[in-house]
Design a protein around this motif. Structure first.
Motif, PDB file in Angstrom:
ATOM      1  N   LEU A   3       5.706   3.400  -8.409  1.00 56.16           N
ATOM      2  CA  LEU A   3       6.851   4.163  -7.914  1.00 56.16           C
ATOM      3  C   LEU A   3       7.298   3.728  -6.537  1.00 56.16           C
ATOM      4  N   LYS A   4       6.340   3.572  -5.594  1.00 60.97           N
ATOM      5  CA  LYS A   4       6.723   3.318  -4.211  1.00 60.97           C
ATOM      6  C   LYS A   4       7.441   1.986  -4.054  1.00 60.97           C
ATOM      7  N   LEU A   7      11.431   2.549  -4.912  1.00 58.06           N
ATOM      8  CA  LEU A   7      12.179   3.678  -4.360  1.00 58.06           C
ATOM      9  C   LEU A   7      13.594   3.285  -3.960  1.00 58.06           C
ATOM     10  N   SER A  31      16.854   4.572   1.949  1.00 60.83           N
ATOM     11  CA  SER A  31      15.995   4.230   0.826  1.00 60.83           C
ATOM     12  C   SER A  31      14.897   3.290   1.308  1.00 60.83           C
ATOM     13  N   LYS A 231       8.436  16.274  -3.427  1.00 57.28           N
ATOM     14  CA  LYS A 231       8.847  15.232  -4.380  1.00 57.28           C
ATOM     15  C   LYS A 231       9.337  15.823  -5.704  1.00 57.28           C
ATOM     16  N   LEU A 241      12.577  11.536   0.256  1.00 62.99           N
ATOM     17  CA  LEU A 241      11.395  10.765   0.614  1.00 62.99           C
ATOM     18  C   LEU A 241      10.587  11.565   1.624  1.00 62.99           C
ATOM     19  N   SER A 243       6.566  12.478   3.755  1.00 66.60           N
ATOM     20  CA  SER A 243       5.240  12.156   4.277  1.00 66.60           C
ATOM     21  C   SER A 243       4.784  13.324   5.138  1.00 66.60           C
ATOM     22  N   SER A 260       2.284   9.910  -0.331  1.00 61.03           N
ATOM     23  CA  SER A 260       3.440   9.716   0.549  1.00 61.03           C
ATOM     24  C   SER A 260       4.323   8.549   0.126  1.00 61.03           C
ATOM     25  N   ASP A 261       5.591   8.626   0.540  1.00 60.72           N
ATOM     26  CA  ASP A 261       6.540   7.527   0.356  1.00 60.72           C
ATOM     27  C   ASP A 261       6.517   6.568   1.538  1.00 60.72           C
ATOM     28  N   MET A 292       4.223   0.102   1.977  1.00 59.59           N
ATOM     29  CA  MET A 292       5.196   1.142   2.292  1.00 59.59           C
ATOM     30  C   MET A 292       5.389   1.143   3.803  1.00 59.59           C
TER      31      MET A 292
END
Length: 364
Positions: A3-4, A7, A31, A231, A241, A243, A260-261, A292
């Motif tokens: 997923l990360k 994004l 993004s 999320k 997004l 954290s 976290s993103d 990330m």
């Protein structure tokens, strides 16, 4: 593909999924792809290198947590009186914040941290008798706070900025009655942002989750549950997004890294720039980490006239950096961005030092 790492493409889908009812006139989309930030699908600071270090994809920021500050305690509100009017004015504070945002952006500031429960208006403090919370005891939203927030987010959207919005601050989280109220506050605040159609907002669940929170859900062992809650909230296929952060010098735990993103670090208490680099390296070694962005969004070290400081060290490790400044003992009104009332201009030597180095690094 995890997923990360996608994004950026998810955010693109989100923007294309707008309906007329979700504020389709919004101009700015933030993004992430791998460890890089994009604004409106272009790398931040695109093509920029500084002293041999890539800057593109970073998100330079400043801690401006008091942009919607108020004090609902009649016994303490006198502490924040403006010298010219001899009274506190929450709308004036926000209006002056908004008026200075274009100036910050002109130096290359693309983000700022705004906390819905503020921060200590003394910089650091043990007790917090003031009441600065946009939530009722049960987690409902106070409209006057969110009216001020809307002014700030509208301007950020217009300017192409991507603010980091913190939901809770230690010392104020106890204004919420219980864990259900915390869940309600998260849901209500995130849904408000989504319903307004903002696509330029990043979420920090709470400032320094390992420091003095009353509710267990806001503490390190369980805060990932709130990250997952953020999320899970969507509008028109969009989500925010998210954290959270830890105290100065602390490396995030695996549960937060996995959820976290992006990763938030604090440099408070880290006086050696080499330790900033070590923090970034250690964070990348936490189990569950995959590429990330790593973002310092609080660091009260300066030395901006020196070739080696915490800001330049973060850049050398390919991490974004955030300036934290408060009015120290016997200093004047122009000092600091956390001490209330705030001079939101760039009128002190420390502020000038930060913004001048920011401009040099980012090429604005």
């Amino acid at each position: 593909m995890k997923l990360k790492s996608v994004l950026f493409f998810v955010a693109l889908t989100f923007s294309l999924g707008f309906s007329a009812s979700s504020q389709s006139t919004r101009k700015t989309v933030v993004s992430i792809s791998a460890d890089k930030f994009y604004i409106n699908y272009e790398l931040t600071y695109s093509g920029r290198n500084w002293n041999g270090h890539s800057v593109e994809g970073l998100l330079m920021n400043s801690r401006m947590v008091q942009g919607m500050f108020d004090d609902l305690n009649p016994e303490t509100v006198k502490n924040w009186h403006y010298s010219d009017t001899k009274k506190w004015d929450a709308d004036r504070n926000t209006d002056e914040f908004v008026a200075n945002m274009p100036i910050w952006k002109s130096y290359g500031l693309l983000s700022f941290t705004l906390n819905l429960q503020g921060g200590s208006p003394f910089g650091y403090s043990q007790n917090q008798p003031w009441i600065n919370s946009p939530y009722t005891e049960t987690g409902e939203l106070r409209p006057d706070y969110f009216k001020r927030l809307e002014k700030i987010l509208d301007k950020a959207d217009e300017l192409g900025m991507a603010p980091i919005i913190g939901l809770f601050y230690f010392g104020q989280d106890d204004r919420l009655a219980d864990e259900n109220a915390v869940f309600n506050a998260v849901t209500n605040a995130v849904d408000w942002i989504l319903e307004k159609g903002y696509t330029n907002v990043l979420i920090e669940v709470n400032n320094e989750c390992n420091v003095n929170y009353e509710h267990e859900i806001l503490q390190p062992e369980r805060v990932h549950e709130l990250i997952e809650l953020v999320k899970s909230r969507e509008r028109d296929g969009r989500r925010l997004l998210v954290s959270t952060s830890y105290g100065g010098g602390t490396i995030p735990k695996e549960n937060v890294v996995r959820a976290s993103d992006f990763i938030l670090l604090h440099g408070n208490g880290v006086s050696d720039p080499d330790k900033i680099v070590e923090m970034v390296e250690e964070t990348r070694s936490v189990s569950g980490y995959e590429p990330m962005p790593i973002v310092f969004n609080e660091d009260d070290h300066f030395s901006f006239d020196q070739p080696k400081n915490n800001f330049t060290a973060a850049v050398s490790a390919y991490a974004s950096w955030g300036y934290f400044d408060y009015r120290m003992k016997d200093e004047g009104f122009e000092e600091g961005y956390q001490s209330v009332p705030v001079d939101w201009g760039i009128n002190s030597e420390r502020k000038k030092g930060f913004f001048e180095l920011l401009k040099e690094i980012t090429g604005y």
